[in-house]
Design a protein around this motif. Structure first.
Motif, PDB file in Angstrom:
ATOM      1  N   GLU A 122       0.609  -0.825  -0.313  1.00 35.07           N
ATOM      2  CA  GLU A 122       0.236   0.179   0.364  1.00 35.07           C
ATOM      3  C   GLU A 122       0.869   0.711   0.186  1.00 35.07           C
ATOM      4  O   GLU A 122       0.601   2.594  -0.204  1.00 35.07           O
ATOM      5  CB  GLU A 122      -0.915  -0.063   1.675  1.00 35.07           C
ATOM      6  N   ASP A 123       1.838   1.494   0.323  1.00 36.85           N
ATOM      7  CA  ASP A 123       2.853   2.424  -0.029  1.00 36.85           C
ATOM      8  C   ASP A 123       3.804   2.967  -0.988  1.00 36.85           C
ATOM      9  O   ASP A 123       4.317   3.447  -1.302  1.00 36.85           O
ATOM     10  CB  ASP A 123       4.006   1.938   1.507  1.00 36.85           C
ATOM     11  N   PHE A 124       4.379   1.923  -1.402  1.00 30.65           N
ATOM     12  CA  PHE A 124       4.585   1.998  -2.499  1.00 30.65           C
ATOM     13  C   PHE A 124       4.628   1.684  -3.521  1.00 30.65           C
ATOM     14  O   PHE A 124       4.294   0.089  -4.294  1.00 30.65           O
ATOM     15  CB  PHE A 124       6.648   1.911  -2.742  1.00 30.65           C
ATOM     16  N   PRO A 125       4.159   2.449  -5.595  1.00 33.91           N
ATOM     17  CA  PRO A 125       3.638   1.866  -5.969  1.00 33.91           C
ATOM     18  C   PRO A 125       4.334   1.368  -7.555  1.00 33.91           C
ATOM     19  O   PRO A 125       5.527   0.927  -6.856  1.00 33.91           O
ATOM     20  CB  PRO A 125       3.950   3.565  -7.087  1.00 33.91           C
ATOM     21  N   SER A 126       3.966   0.270  -8.127  1.00 33.10           N
ATOM     22  CA  SER A 126       4.232  -0.828  -8.444  1.00 33.10           C
ATOM     23  C   SER A 126       4.837  -1.095  -9.936  1.00 33.10           C
ATOM     24  O   SER A 126       3.430  -0.876  -9.906  1.00 33.10           O
ATOM     25  CB  SER A 126       4.305  -1.948  -8.042  1.00 33.10           C
ATOM     26  N   ILE A 127       5.130  -0.790 -10.812  1.00 32.90           N
ATOM     27  CA  ILE A 127       5.048  -1.469 -12.363  1.00 32.90           C
ATOM     28  C   ILE A 127       6.523  -2.873 -12.801  1.00 32.90           C
ATOM     29  O   ILE A 127       6.752  -2.591 -12.560  1.00 32.90           O
ATOM     30  CB  ILE A 127       5.518  -0.189 -13.001  1.00 32.90           C
ATOM     31  N   THR A 128       4.994  -3.522 -13.412  1.00 32.06           N
ATOM     32  CA  THR A 128       5.310  -4.623 -13.506  1.00 32.06           C
ATOM     33  C   THR A 128       4.416  -5.521 -14.826  1.00 32.06           C
ATOM     34  O   THR A 128       2.860  -4.469 -14.539  1.00 32.06           O
ATOM     35  CB  THR A 128       6.243  -6.054 -12.436  1.00 32.06           C
ATOM     36  N   ILE A 129       4.634  -6.224 -15.509  1.00 29.89           N
ATOM     37  CA  ILE A 129       3.295  -7.006 -15.820  1.00 29.89           C
ATOM     38  C   ILE A 129       2.992  -8.095 -14.648  1.00 29.89           C
ATOM     39  O   ILE A 129       3.545  -8.154 -13.765  1.00 29.89           O
ATOM     40  CB  ILE A 129       4.001  -8.165 -17.336  1.00 29.89           C
ATOM     41  N   ASP A 130       1.659  -8.471 -15.184  1.00 28.34           N
ATOM     42  CA  ASP A 130       0.669  -9.164 -14.606  1.00 28.34           C
ATOM     43  C   ASP A 130       1.216 -10.702 -14.340  1.00 28.34           C
ATOM     44  O   ASP A 130       1.337 -11.118 -15.178  1.00 28.34           O
ATOM     45  CB  ASP A 130      -0.467  -9.422 -14.409  1.00 28.34           C
ATOM     46  N   ASP A 131       2.502 -11.209 -13.481  1.00 29.56           N
ATOM     47  CA  ASP A 131       3.174 -11.710 -13.451  1.00 29.56           C
ATOM     48  C   ASP A 131       2.005 -13.720 -13.631  1.00 29.56           C
ATOM     49  O   ASP A 131       2.522 -14.130 -14.592  1.00 29.56           O
ATOM     50  CB  ASP A 131       4.296 -12.353 -12.576  1.00 29.56           C
ATOM     51  N   ARG A 132       1.234 -13.668 -12.852  1.00 27.73           N
ATOM     52  CA  ARG A 132       0.534 -14.598 -13.034  1.00 27.73           C
ATOM     53  C   ARG A 132       0.187 -14.928 -14.112  1.00 27.73           C
ATOM     54  O   ARG A 132      -0.914 -15.846 -14.953  1.00 27.73           O
ATOM     55  CB  ARG A 132      -0.551 -14.486 -11.685  1.00 27.73           C
ATOM     56  N   GLY A 153       4.168  16.167  -7.605  1.00 28.00           N
ATOM     57  CA  GLY A 153       3.339  16.734  -6.376  1.00 28.00           C
ATOM     58  C   GLY A 153       2.170  15.853  -7.225  1.00 28.00           C
ATOM     59  O   GLY A 153       0.851  16.005  -6.508  1.00 28.00           O
ATOM     60  N   MET A 154       1.819  15.003  -7.990  1.00 18.99           N
ATOM     61  CA  MET A 154       0.805  14.829  -8.751  1.00 18.99           C
ATOM     62  C   MET A 154       0.659  13.303  -7.955  1.00 18.99           C
ATOM     63  O   MET A 154       1.401  12.790  -7.924  1.00 18.99           O
ATOM     64  CB  MET A 154       0.422  14.569 -10.223  1.00 18.99           C
ATOM     65  N   SER A 155      -0.329  12.880  -7.454  1.00 20.94           N
ATOM     66  CA  SER A 155      -0.373  11.942  -6.875  1.00 20.94           C
ATOM     67  C   SER A 155      -0.750  10.558  -7.799  1.00 20.94           C
ATOM     68  O   SER A 155      -1.249  11.263  -8.499  1.00 20.94           O
ATOM     69  CB  SER A 155      -1.957  11.629  -5.219  1.00 20.94           C
ATOM     70  N   PRO A 156      -0.006   9.164  -7.326  1.00 20.82           N
ATOM     71  CA  PRO A 156      -0.307   8.753  -8.087  1.00 20.82           C
ATOM     72  C   PRO A 156      -2.513   7.545  -8.236  1.00 20.82           C
ATOM     73  O   PRO A 156      -2.263   7.210  -6.897  1.00 20.82           O
ATOM     74  CB  PRO A 156       0.525   7.654  -7.764  1.00 20.82           C
ATOM     75  N   ALA A 157      -2.549   7.590  -9.591  1.00 24.44           N
ATOM     76  CA  ALA A 157      -4.078   6.898  -9.269  1.00 24.44           C
ATOM     77  C   ALA A 157      -4.008   5.412  -8.665  1.00 24.44           C
ATOM     78  O   ALA A 157      -5.170   5.680  -8.487  1.00 24.44           O
ATOM     79  CB  ALA A 157      -3.969   6.895 -11.440  1.00 24.44           C
ATOM     80  N   PHE A 158      -2.464   4.639  -9.038  1.00 23.57           N
ATOM     81  CA  PHE A 158      -2.705   3.273  -8.507  1.00 23.57           C
ATOM     82  C   PHE A 158      -1.634   2.823  -8.188  1.00 23.57           C
ATOM     83  O   PHE A 158      -0.989   3.663  -8.116  1.00 23.57           O
ATOM     84  CB  PHE A 158      -3.235   2.935  -9.903  1.00 23.57           C
ATOM     85  N   ASN A 159      -2.229   2.191  -7.519  1.00 29.46           N
ATOM     86  CA  ASN A 159      -0.859   1.308  -6.107  1.00 29.46           C
ATOM     87  C   ASN A 159       0.213   0.577  -7.416  1.00 29.46           C
ATOM     88  O   ASN A 159       0.980  -0.242  -6.797  1.00 29.46           O
ATOM     89  CB  ASN A 159      -1.057   0.769  -5.216  1.00 29.46           C
ATOM     90  N   PHE A 160      -0.854  -0.496  -8.365  1.00 28.48           N
ATOM     91  CA  PHE A 160      -0.253  -1.624  -9.390  1.00 28.48           C
ATOM     92  C   PHE A 160      -0.672  -1.292 -10.318  1.00 28.48           C
ATOM     93  O   PHE A 160      -1.294  -1.013 -10.681  1.00 28.48           O
ATOM     94  CB  PHE A 160      -0.515  -2.889  -8.201  1.00 28.48           C
ATOM     95  N   TYR A 161       0.660  -0.486 -11.310  1.00 24.86           N
ATOM     96  CA  TYR A 161       0.326  -0.529 -12.721  1.00 24.86           C
ATOM     97  C   TYR A 161       1.025  -1.736 -13.288  1.00 24.86           C
ATOM     98  O   TYR A 161       2.277  -2.045 -13.520  1.00 24.86           O
ATOM     99  CB  TYR A 161       1.774   0.662 -13.202  1.00 24.86           C
ATOM    100  N   LYS A 162       0.461  -2.339 -14.377  1.00 27.07           N
ATOM    101  CA  LYS A 162       0.343  -3.338 -14.897  1.00 27.07           C
ATOM    102  C   LYS A 162       0.244  -3.130 -16.562  1.00 27.07           C
ATOM    103  O   LYS A 162      -0.405  -2.996 -16.959  1.00 27.07           O
ATOM    104  CB  LYS A 162      -1.161  -4.287 -14.785  1.00 27.07           C
ATOM    105  N   ILE A 163       1.950  -3.583 -16.846  1.00 27.49           N
ATOM    106  CA  ILE A 163       1.866  -3.242 -18.552  1.00 27.49           C
ATOM    107  C   ILE A 163       1.615  -4.810 -19.069  1.00 27.49           C
ATOM    108  O   ILE A 163       1.510  -6.125 -18.285  1.00 27.49           O
ATOM    109  CB  ILE A 163       4.224  -3.072 -18.333  1.00 27.49           C
ATOM    110  N   GLU A 164       1.007  -4.567 -20.213  1.00 26.17           N
ATOM    111  CA  GLU A 164       0.409  -5.854 -20.832  1.00 26.17           C
ATOM    112  C   GLU A 164       1.673  -6.058 -21.622  1.00 26.17           C
ATOM    113  O   GLU A 164       2.492  -5.745 -22.577  1.00 26.17           O
ATOM    114  CB  GLU A 164      -0.251  -5.106 -21.957  1.00 26.17           C
ATOM    115  N   ALA A 165       1.421  -8.121 -21.678  1.00 24.35           N
ATOM    116  CA  ALA A 165       3.277  -9.071 -22.285  1.00 24.35           C
ATOM    117  C   ALA A 165       2.319  -8.920 -23.639  1.00 24.35           C
ATOM    118  O   ALA A 165       1.100  -9.904 -24.035  1.00 24.35           O
ATOM    119  CB  ALA A 165       3.741  -9.814 -21.371  1.00 24.35           C
TER     120      ALA A 165
END
Length: 332
Positions: free
Chosen positions: A155-165, A312-324
């Protein structure tokens, strides 16, 4: 040789330290002749600004730090290129730090980021990292931090990756829909969340299509230093397999060479599919079908998000999924 300071220039010019500082910054309240004199002395002394001292005053070092577990031939070089392009475009500097896949080293590098007043941190977790407590110091210091590629959802740090599962599910699904009933899955170190998630996706695909999957058909590579030995033994034990899925480029390349050593023809005798950044599959023959996980895309999107937060912009999401994207080539 001792590093020249503003105090040294002040002593030689007879000016106050604050006057010297303003002269070097071309402040309008300092006369032209005085500025020229100060700059001549600074040049003679080979004076360079003290970045840490400036950061203490301004809290802005214009440094973006990226912490990676290792620098392999795949994915991470393109990731760094994507990060560097955005950082350079913003007039900032990039510092690359390597944890060598050690949690204690990762903690030390986080502390280092605090000492250099990094404006932002991008981090891909080590294989030993199973929590994010050590990153709380960055949050407390107001340093925006984003997890990239190797992440732990939180909940504290935004993440960017693919959805591994999901990505692993799609790879297995593709092979199942081609008619394969005996598929092997080769994954990385079982301590790595990425490996766990990708193995889970592989299992889920078989469950979804009601296809039998024995645990003997899954290999979690315990030591990449002798990865080819593990893969060789694994494939020999599963001689009836008609397809193999590999979760990364490193595993793909080693699996490809083992298949050739064993004398199997790709794809006539065995199909091969991977999650890849797209480089290795195009250097092998036949070219390898893969779910493309672009390091460059992860790098650019993560760095743009980081600068948005810095601005100064707040992230819209905490998990950003990149499509593979599924790239169908000659190996399946």
């Amino acid at each position: 040789m001792k590093r020249a300071t503003l105090k040294d220039i002040a002593k030689l010019t007879g000016l106050s330290i604050s006057a010297v500082s303003r002269a070097l910054k071309d402040h309008p309240d300092i006369g032209t002749k005085t500025k020229e004199k100060v700059k001549e002395v600074a040049l003679a002394l080979k004076y360079t600004p003290n970045l840490n001292a400036r950061s203490l005053r301004t809290q802005s070092s214009k440094i973006i730090a990226v912490i990676l577990p290792e620098l392999t031939d795949f994915f991470f070089p393109k990731l760094l290129k994507g990060i560097s392009e955005i950082v350079e475009g913003r007039g900032h500097s990039l510092i690359f730090l390597q944890s060598n896949n050690k949690f204690e080293r990762e903690k030390e590098l986080v502390e280092f980021c605090l000492t250099i007043f990094a404006e932002g941190v991008l981090i891909s977790l080590s294989v030993e990292s199973d929590h994010l407590n050590h990153l709380q110091k960055l949050k407390e210091a107001g340093i925006p931090t984003i997890l990239i590629d190797r992440v732990i959802k939180n909940e504290d740090f935004p993440s960017i990756t693919i959805d591994d599962r999901e990505t692993s599910f799609r790879a297995a699904e593709y092979l199942i829909e081609l008619g394969h009933t005996n598929i092997l899955g080769i994954f990385g170190d079982k301590r790595l969340k990425m490996s766990q998630q990708r193995a889970e996706g592989f299992r889920l695909a078989h469950s979804h299509y009601r296809k039998e999957l024995k645990e003997e058909q899954i290999l979690m590579v315990p030591d990449e230093k002798i990865i080819d030995q593990y893969i060789m033994e694994f494939i020999k034990k599963n001689s009836g397999a008609t397809a193999i899925f590999t979760m990364s480029d490193v595993i793909l390349v080693n699996t490809y060479h083992v298949i050739n050593q064993l004398g199997f023809s790709i794809p006539d005798q065995i199909s091969l599919v991977a999650i890849s950044d797209g480089t290795a599959p195009n250097y092998l023959y036949p070219k390898i079908t893969h779910l493309q996980h672009s390091g460059h895309e992860v790098g650019t999107k993560a760095t743009n998000l980081l600068f948005n937060i810095i601005d100064g912009m707040s992230p819209a999401f905490n998990f950003y999924k990149i499509e593979a994207e599924l790239i169908k080539l000659g190996s399946s």
